[in-house]
Design an enzyme around this catalytic site. Structure first.
Site, PDB file in Angstrom:
ATOM      1  N   TYR A  35    -110.470 -45.486  25.577  1.00  0.00           N
ATOM      2  CA  TYR A  35    -110.494 -46.418  24.361  1.00  0.00           C
ATOM      3  C   TYR A  35    -110.372 -45.815  23.135  1.00  0.00           C
ATOM      4  O   TYR A  35    -110.771 -44.794  22.929  1.00  0.00           O
ATOM      5  CB  TYR A  35    -111.327 -47.748  24.604  1.00  0.00           C
ATOM      6  CG  TYR A  35    -112.596 -47.348  23.976  1.00  0.00           C
ATOM      7  CD1 TYR A  35    -113.195 -47.593  23.045  1.00  0.00           C
ATOM      8  CD2 TYR A  35    -113.603 -46.628  25.021  1.00  0.00           C
ATOM      9  CE1 TYR A  35    -114.676 -47.396  22.487  1.00  0.00           C
ATOM     10  CE2 TYR A  35    -114.949 -46.036  24.459  1.00  0.00           C
ATOM     11  CZ  TYR A  35    -115.268 -46.516  23.377  1.00  0.00           C
ATOM     12  OH  TYR A  35    -116.641 -46.136  23.139  1.00  0.00           O
ATOM     13  N   ARG A  54    -106.998 -37.811  19.802  1.00  0.00           N
ATOM     14  CA  ARG A  54    -108.088 -38.037  20.660  1.00  0.00           C
ATOM     15  C   ARG A  54    -107.622 -38.755  21.754  1.00  0.00           C
ATOM     16  O   ARG A  54    -107.853 -38.378  23.141  1.00  0.00           O
ATOM     17  CB  ARG A  54    -109.269 -38.498  20.027  1.00  0.00           C
ATOM     18  CG  ARG A  54    -110.473 -38.392  20.854  1.00  0.00           C
ATOM     19  CD  ARG A  54    -111.904 -38.830  20.137  1.00  0.00           C
ATOM     20  NE  ARG A  54    -111.543 -40.174  19.754  1.00  0.00           N
ATOM     21  CZ  ARG A  54    -112.487 -40.836  18.906  1.00  0.00           C
ATOM     22  NH1 ARG A  54    -113.523 -39.983  18.422  1.00  0.00           N
ATOM     23  NH2 ARG A  54    -112.560 -42.024  18.485  1.00  0.00           N
ATOM     24  N   ARG A 102    -107.741 -51.666  45.293  1.00  0.00           N
ATOM     25  CA  ARG A 102    -108.921 -50.989  45.244  1.00  0.00           C
ATOM     26  C   ARG A 102    -109.113 -49.925  46.041  1.00  0.00           C
ATOM     27  O   ARG A 102    -109.394 -50.334  47.464  1.00  0.00           O
ATOM     28  CB  ARG A 102    -110.199 -51.824  45.118  1.00  0.00           C
ATOM     29  CG  ARG A 102    -111.423 -51.302  44.431  1.00  0.00           C
ATOM     30  CD  ARG A 102    -112.744 -51.688  44.820  1.00  0.00           C
ATOM     31  NE  ARG A 102    -113.637 -51.280  43.825  1.00  0.00           N
ATOM     32  CZ  ARG A 102    -114.637 -50.233  44.569  1.00  0.00           C
ATOM     33  NH1 ARG A 102    -114.161 -49.900  45.679  1.00  0.00           N
ATOM     34  NH2 ARG A 102    -115.492 -49.594  43.784  1.00  0.00           N
ATOM     35  N   LYS A 149    -113.053 -40.242  25.709  1.00  0.00           N
ATOM     36  CA  LYS A 149    -113.596 -41.621  25.232  1.00  0.00           C
ATOM     37  C   LYS A 149    -113.188 -42.704  26.345  1.00  0.00           C
ATOM     38  O   LYS A 149    -112.410 -43.474  26.282  1.00  0.00           O
ATOM     39  CB  LYS A 149    -113.065 -41.997  23.775  1.00  0.00           C
ATOM     40  CG  LYS A 149    -113.783 -43.188  23.220  1.00  0.00           C
ATOM     41  CD  LYS A 149    -113.202 -42.938  21.763  1.00  0.00           C
ATOM     42  CE  LYS A 149    -113.811 -44.416  20.741  1.00  0.00           C
ATOM     43  NZ  LYS A 149    -115.167 -44.166  20.676  1.00  0.00           N
ATOM     44  N   GLU A 182    -125.885 -36.876  20.532  1.00  0.00           N
ATOM     45  CA  GLU A 182    -125.312 -37.858  19.448  1.00  0.00           C
ATOM     46  C   GLU A 182    -125.981 -39.238  19.656  1.00  0.00           C
ATOM     47  O   GLU A 182    -126.597 -39.556  20.566  1.00  0.00           O
ATOM     48  CB  GLU A 182    -123.839 -37.880  19.668  1.00  0.00           C
ATOM     49  CG  GLU A 182    -123.360 -38.509  21.139  1.00  0.00           C
ATOM     50  CD  GLU A 182    -121.913 -38.241  21.384  1.00  0.00           C
ATOM     51  OE1 GLU A 182    -121.120 -38.273  20.483  1.00  0.00           O
ATOM     52  OE2 GLU A 182    -121.581 -38.175  22.496  1.00  0.00           O
ATOM     53  N   LEU A 207    -118.802 -36.865  21.835  1.00  0.00           N
ATOM     54  CA  LEU A 207    -117.568 -37.299  21.611  1.00  0.00           C
ATOM     55  C   LEU A 207    -117.111 -36.661  19.932  1.00  0.00           C
ATOM     56  O   LEU A 207    -118.084 -36.931  19.141  1.00  0.00           O
ATOM     57  CB  LEU A 207    -117.644 -38.701  21.543  1.00  0.00           C
ATOM     58  CG  LEU A 207    -116.179 -39.548  21.256  1.00  0.00           C
ATOM     59  CD1 LEU A 207    -115.055 -39.274  22.396  1.00  0.00           C
ATOM     60  CD2 LEU A 207    -116.169 -40.707  20.861  1.00  0.00           C
TER      61      LEU A 207
END
Length: 295
Positions: A35, A54, A102, A149, A182, A207
Protein backbone atom coordinates in the site's frame (compact mmCIF):
# COMPACT_ATOMS: atom_id res chain seq x y z
CA UNK A 1 -25.15 16.54 4.26
CA UNK A 2 -22.12 16.33 1.95
CA UNK A 3 -21.68 14.10 -1.05
CA UNK A 4 -21.31 10.37 -0.38
CA UNK A 5 -17.70 9.16 -0.40
CA UNK A 6 -16.50 7.33 -3.50
CA UNK A 7 -13.95 4.51 -3.66
CA UNK A 8 -12.12 3.00 -6.62
CA UNK A 9 -12.26 -0.81 -6.69
CA UNK A 10 -10.74 -2.71 -9.61
CA UNK A 11 -11.69 -0.30 -12.36
CA UNK A 12 -14.94 1.01 -10.93
CA UNK A 13 -15.91 4.08 -8.93
CA UNK A 14 -18.38 2.91 -6.29
CA UNK A 15 -20.03 4.34 -3.16
CA UNK A 16 -17.57 3.88 -0.29
CA UNK A 17 -20.11 1.90 1.77
CA UNK A 18 -20.39 -0.66 -1.07
CA UNK A 19 -16.65 -0.90 -1.77
CA UNK A 20 -15.75 -4.58 -1.46
CA UNK A 21 -13.28 -7.19 -2.68
CA UNK A 22 -13.77 -10.96 -2.81
CA UNK A 23 -13.07 -13.05 0.31
CA UNK A 24 -10.41 -14.99 -1.60
CA UNK A 25 -8.38 -11.88 -2.34
CA UNK A 26 -4.81 -12.72 -1.30
CA UNK A 27 -4.53 -9.50 0.67
CA UNK A 28 -7.25 -10.83 2.97
CA UNK A 29 -5.98 -14.43 3.00
CA UNK A 30 -2.21 -13.86 3.27
CA UNK A 31 -1.53 -10.14 3.68
CA UNK A 32 -0.14 -10.58 0.15
CA UNK A 33 -0.22 -6.97 -0.93
CA UNK A 34 1.28 -3.51 -0.55
CA UNK A 35 0.00 0.00 0.00
CA UNK A 36 0.85 3.70 -0.14
CA UNK A 37 -0.60 6.75 1.61
CA UNK A 38 -0.39 10.14 -0.11
CA UNK A 39 -1.02 13.37 1.74
CA UNK A 40 -3.11 16.01 -0.01
CA UNK A 41 -2.26 19.58 1.02
CA UNK A 42 -4.10 22.54 -0.46
CA UNK A 43 -5.42 20.34 -3.25
CA UNK A 44 -1.93 19.09 -4.20
CA UNK A 45 -0.67 15.52 -3.89
CA UNK A 46 2.53 15.50 -1.85
CA UNK A 47 5.52 13.32 -2.77
CA UNK A 48 3.83 11.79 -5.81
CA UNK A 49 7.01 10.49 -7.48
CA UNK A 50 8.44 9.24 -4.18
CA UNK A 51 5.32 7.23 -3.42
CA UNK A 52 5.20 5.79 -6.95
CA UNK A 53 8.89 4.84 -6.84
CA UNK A 54 8.44 3.15 -3.48
CA UNK A 55 5.32 1.35 -4.76
CA UNK A 56 7.42 0.12 -7.70
CA UNK A 57 10.00 -1.20 -5.21
CA UNK A 58 7.38 -2.97 -3.05
CA UNK A 59 5.64 -4.54 -6.06
CA UNK A 60 8.88 -5.68 -7.64
CA UNK A 61 10.21 -7.22 -4.39
CA UNK A 62 6.97 -9.21 -4.00
CA UNK A 63 6.71 -9.94 -7.74
CA UNK A 64 3.21 -8.45 -7.93
CA UNK A 65 2.23 -7.02 -11.34
CA UNK A 66 1.21 -3.37 -11.61
CA UNK A 67 -2.62 -3.29 -11.80
CA UNK A 68 -2.37 -0.27 -14.15
CA UNK A 69 0.48 1.73 -15.65
CA UNK A 70 1.93 4.44 -13.40
CA UNK A 71 0.18 7.11 -15.47
CA UNK A 72 -3.22 5.37 -15.37
CA UNK A 73 -2.84 4.73 -11.64
CA UNK A 74 -2.26 8.44 -11.01
CA UNK A 75 -5.31 9.34 -13.11
CA UNK A 76 -7.40 7.12 -10.79
CA UNK A 77 -5.74 8.58 -7.66
CA UNK A 78 -6.45 12.15 -8.79
CA UNK A 79 -10.01 11.23 -9.78
CA UNK A 80 -10.63 9.83 -6.27
CA UNK A 81 -9.27 13.06 -4.76
CA UNK A 82 -11.58 15.07 -7.07
CA UNK A 83 -14.70 12.96 -6.52
CA UNK A 84 -14.27 13.14 -2.75
CA UNK A 85 -13.59 16.91 -2.81
CA UNK A 86 -10.39 16.48 -0.79
CA UNK A 87 -8.38 19.69 -0.44
CA UNK A 88 -6.58 18.47 2.66
CA UNK A 89 -6.47 14.82 3.62
CA UNK A 90 -5.18 11.41 2.63
CA UNK A 91 -5.37 9.01 -0.30
CA UNK A 92 -4.96 5.31 0.48
CA UNK A 93 -3.91 3.01 -2.35
CA UNK A 94 -3.62 -0.78 -2.03
CA UNK A 95 -2.46 -3.40 -4.51
CA UNK A 96 -2.75 -7.13 -3.78
CA UNK A 97 -1.82 -10.18 -5.83
CA UNK A 98 -5.55 -10.56 -6.50
CA UNK A 99 -8.26 -13.17 -6.12
CA UNK A 100 -7.36 -16.87 -6.42
CA UNK A 101 -8.20 -20.19 -4.73
CA UNK A 102 -6.37 -20.18 -1.38
CA UNK A 103 -2.93 -21.75 -1.82
CA UNK A 104 0.46 -20.43 -0.67
CA UNK A 105 2.33 -20.34 -4.02
CA UNK A 106 1.65 -17.51 -6.47
CA UNK A 107 -1.44 -18.33 -8.55
CA UNK A 108 -0.73 -19.08 -12.23
CA UNK A 109 -3.50 -16.70 -13.27
CA UNK A 110 -4.48 -13.73 -11.16
CA UNK A 111 -5.08 -10.08 -11.82
CA UNK A 112 -3.63 -7.63 -9.32
CA UNK A 113 -6.39 -5.98 -7.30
CA UNK A 114 -6.37 -2.20 -6.85
CA UNK A 115 -8.32 -0.23 -4.26
CA UNK A 116 -8.10 3.56 -3.77
CA UNK A 117 -9.91 5.57 -1.09
CA UNK A 118 -9.61 9.14 0.16
CA UNK A 119 -10.63 11.04 3.24
CA UNK A 120 -10.54 14.65 4.35
CA UNK A 121 -8.61 15.94 7.33
CA UNK A 122 -7.88 19.36 8.80
CA UNK A 123 -5.18 21.43 7.04
CA UNK A 124 -1.66 21.12 8.42
CA UNK A 125 -1.41 23.03 11.70
CA UNK A 126 2.16 23.97 12.59
CA UNK A 127 1.23 24.83 16.19
CA UNK A 128 -0.27 21.37 16.69
CA UNK A 129 2.91 19.79 15.27
CA UNK A 130 5.00 21.88 17.69
CA UNK A 131 2.99 20.61 20.65
CA UNK A 132 5.22 17.69 21.56
CA UNK A 133 3.96 14.13 21.85
CA UNK A 134 5.03 11.18 23.99
CA UNK A 135 6.63 8.05 22.58
CA UNK A 136 7.41 4.75 24.25
CA UNK A 137 10.02 2.17 23.20
CA UNK A 138 9.13 -1.47 22.44
CA UNK A 139 10.98 -4.47 20.98
CA UNK A 140 10.89 -4.62 17.17
CA UNK A 141 9.23 -7.97 16.40
CA UNK A 142 8.72 -7.37 12.67
CA UNK A 143 9.99 -9.45 9.71
CA UNK A 144 13.28 -8.80 7.92
CA UNK A 145 11.90 -6.82 4.95
CA UNK A 146 10.57 -3.63 6.52
CA UNK A 147 11.57 -1.73 3.34
CA UNK A 148 8.54 -3.31 1.63
CA UNK A 149 5.36 -1.38 2.45
CA UNK A 150 3.30 -4.52 2.94
CA UNK A 151 -0.27 -4.63 4.26
CA UNK A 152 0.83 -7.24 6.84
CA UNK A 153 1.04 -4.79 9.77
CA UNK A 154 0.25 -6.84 12.89
CA UNK A 155 3.40 -5.88 14.86
CA UNK A 156 2.74 -2.22 13.97
CA UNK A 157 -0.89 -2.53 15.11
CA UNK A 158 0.13 -4.15 18.41
CA UNK A 159 2.84 -1.53 18.97
CA UNK A 160 0.51 1.37 18.23
CA UNK A 161 -2.07 -0.05 20.65
CA UNK A 162 0.65 -0.44 23.30
CA UNK A 163 1.42 3.26 22.80
CA UNK A 164 -2.28 4.15 23.14
CA UNK A 165 -2.53 2.06 26.33
CA UNK A 166 0.42 4.06 27.71
CA UNK A 167 -1.22 7.38 26.68
CA UNK A 168 1.58 7.88 24.16
CA UNK A 169 1.29 8.96 20.52
CA UNK A 170 3.81 6.52 19.04
CA UNK A 171 6.02 3.54 19.86
CA UNK A 172 9.64 3.45 18.72
CA UNK A 173 10.76 -0.09 17.90
CA UNK A 174 14.13 -1.31 19.14
CA UNK A 175 16.08 -4.03 17.29
CA UNK A 176 18.03 -6.95 18.78
CA UNK A 177 21.23 -4.86 18.86
CA UNK A 178 19.48 -2.26 21.02
CA UNK A 179 19.02 0.41 18.32
CA UNK A 180 15.82 2.24 17.42
CA UNK A 181 14.57 1.25 13.97
CA UNK A 182 11.46 3.47 13.55
CA UNK A 183 7.98 4.11 14.88
CA UNK A 184 5.02 1.89 14.06
CA UNK A 185 3.93 4.36 11.35
CA UNK A 186 6.63 7.06 11.44
CA UNK A 187 10.40 7.51 11.08
CA UNK A 188 12.36 8.48 14.22
CA UNK A 189 14.75 11.45 14.55
CA UNK A 190 16.86 13.00 17.31
CA UNK A 191 19.07 16.08 17.64
CA UNK A 192 22.31 15.32 19.48
CA UNK A 193 23.81 17.58 22.14
CA UNK A 194 26.23 18.78 19.39
CA UNK A 195 23.25 19.89 17.30
CA UNK A 196 23.47 17.13 14.68
CA UNK A 197 20.29 15.75 13.16
CA UNK A 198 20.28 11.93 13.37
CA UNK A 199 17.94 9.40 11.75
CA UNK A 200 18.49 5.74 10.98
CA UNK A 201 20.00 4.94 7.58
CA UNK A 202 17.70 3.34 5.01
CA UNK A 203 18.04 -0.45 4.76
CA UNK A 204 15.76 -3.49 4.93
CA UNK A 205 15.29 -2.66 8.66
CA UNK A 206 13.10 0.40 8.11
CA UNK A 207 10.52 1.75 5.71
CA UNK A 208 12.23 4.60 3.89
CA UNK A 209 9.63 7.31 4.41
CA UNK A 210 8.84 9.69 1.57
CA UNK A 211 8.57 12.43 4.22
CA UNK A 212 11.89 11.20 5.64
CA UNK A 213 13.52 11.73 2.23
CA UNK A 214 11.92 15.16 1.83
CA UNK A 215 13.16 16.21 5.28
CA UNK A 216 16.68 14.99 4.48
CA UNK A 217 16.70 17.09 1.30
CA UNK A 218 15.05 20.12 2.94
CA UNK A 219 17.45 20.03 5.92
CA UNK A 220 20.47 19.65 3.62
CA UNK A 221 19.31 22.67 1.59
CA UNK A 222 18.91 24.59 4.86
CA UNK A 223 22.54 23.79 5.77
CA UNK A 224 21.70 21.48 8.69
CA UNK A 225 24.21 18.69 9.49
CA UNK A 226 22.65 15.24 9.18
CA UNK A 227 23.97 11.82 10.22
CA UNK A 228 22.15 8.75 8.89
CA UNK A 229 22.95 6.09 11.47
CA UNK A 230 21.23 4.01 14.15
CA UNK A 231 20.83 5.48 17.65
CA UNK A 232 19.87 3.83 20.95
CA UNK A 233 16.98 4.72 23.27
CA UNK A 234 19.67 5.84 25.76
CA UNK A 235 21.06 8.32 23.23
CA UNK A 236 17.53 9.49 22.47
CA UNK A 237 16.83 10.08 26.18
CA UNK A 238 19.99 12.19 26.41
CA UNK A 239 19.22 14.04 23.15
CA UNK A 240 18.49 17.75 22.92
CA UNK A 241 15.40 17.24 20.74
CA UNK A 242 13.41 14.50 19.03
CA UNK A 243 10.71 14.30 16.38
CA UNK A 244 8.89 11.93 14.04
CA UNK A 245 8.04 12.17 10.35
CA UNK A 246 5.38 10.64 8.09
CA UNK A 247 2.88 11.67 5.42
CA UNK A 248 0.22 12.08 8.12
CA UNK A 249 2.36 13.48 10.97
CA UNK A 250 4.60 15.67 8.74
CA UNK A 251 7.34 16.81 11.20
CA UNK A 252 5.97 16.31 14.72
CA UNK A 253 7.88 17.18 17.88
CA UNK A 254 8.52 14.47 20.49
CA UNK A 255 8.98 15.85 24.00
CA UNK A 256 8.89 12.68 26.13
CA UNK A 257 10.32 9.20 25.62
CA UNK A 258 9.34 6.44 28.05
CA UNK A 259 7.97 9.10 30.40
CA UNK A 260 11.18 11.12 30.47
CA UNK A 261 11.37 14.71 29.16
CA UNK A 262 13.63 15.32 26.18
CA UNK A 263 15.69 18.53 26.23
CA UNK A 264 13.68 21.20 28.03
CA UNK A 265 10.41 19.32 27.43
CA UNK A 266 9.29 21.71 24.68
CA UNK A 267 9.63 21.67 20.90
CA UNK A 268 13.30 22.16 20.02
CA UNK A 269 14.84 24.97 18.01
CA UNK A 270 16.20 22.68 15.29
CA UNK A 271 12.88 20.79 15.07
CA UNK A 272 11.20 24.13 14.38
CA UNK A 273 13.77 24.92 11.69
CA UNK A 274 13.29 21.50 10.10
CA UNK A 275 9.50 21.91 10.12
CA UNK A 276 9.77 25.32 8.42
CA UNK A 277 12.31 24.01 5.89
CA UNK A 278 10.11 20.99 5.15
CA UNK A 279 6.98 23.08 4.55
CA UNK A 280 8.91 25.46 2.27
CA UNK A 281 10.45 22.50 0.44
CA UNK A 282 7.03 20.88 -0.12
CA UNK A 283 5.63 24.14 -1.48
CA UNK A 284 8.60 24.46 -3.85
CA UNK A 285 9.26 20.86 -4.94
CA UNK A 286 6.13 18.92 -3.87
CA UNK A 287 8.23 16.00 -2.66
CA UNK A 288 11.67 14.39 -2.62
CA UNK A 289 13.72 14.53 -5.82
CA UNK A 290 16.09 11.61 -5.14
CA UNK A 291 13.78 8.64 -4.95
CA UNK A 292 15.65 5.96 -6.87
CA UNK A 293 16.97 4.15 -3.77
CA UNK A 294 14.51 2.27 -1.60
CA UNK A 295 16.88 -0.21 0.05
Amino acid sequence: MGMARIAYVNGQYVPHRNAAVHVEDRGYQFGDGVYEVFAVMGGKLIGEQGHLDRLAHSLSELRIKWPLSRAALMVAVKEIVRRNHVRNGLVYLQVTRGVAPRDHPFPVHSKSALVITARKSAPMDKDALRTGVDVITIPDIRWQRCDIKSVALLPNVLGKQQARDANAFEAWQVDDEGYVTEGTSTNAWIVTTDGNLVTRNASTSILNGVTRLSVLEAATEAGIDIMERPFTPEEALAAREAFITSSTSHVKAVTRIDGQSIGNGHVGELTNRVLDAYVEYMETHGGPRTTDTWN
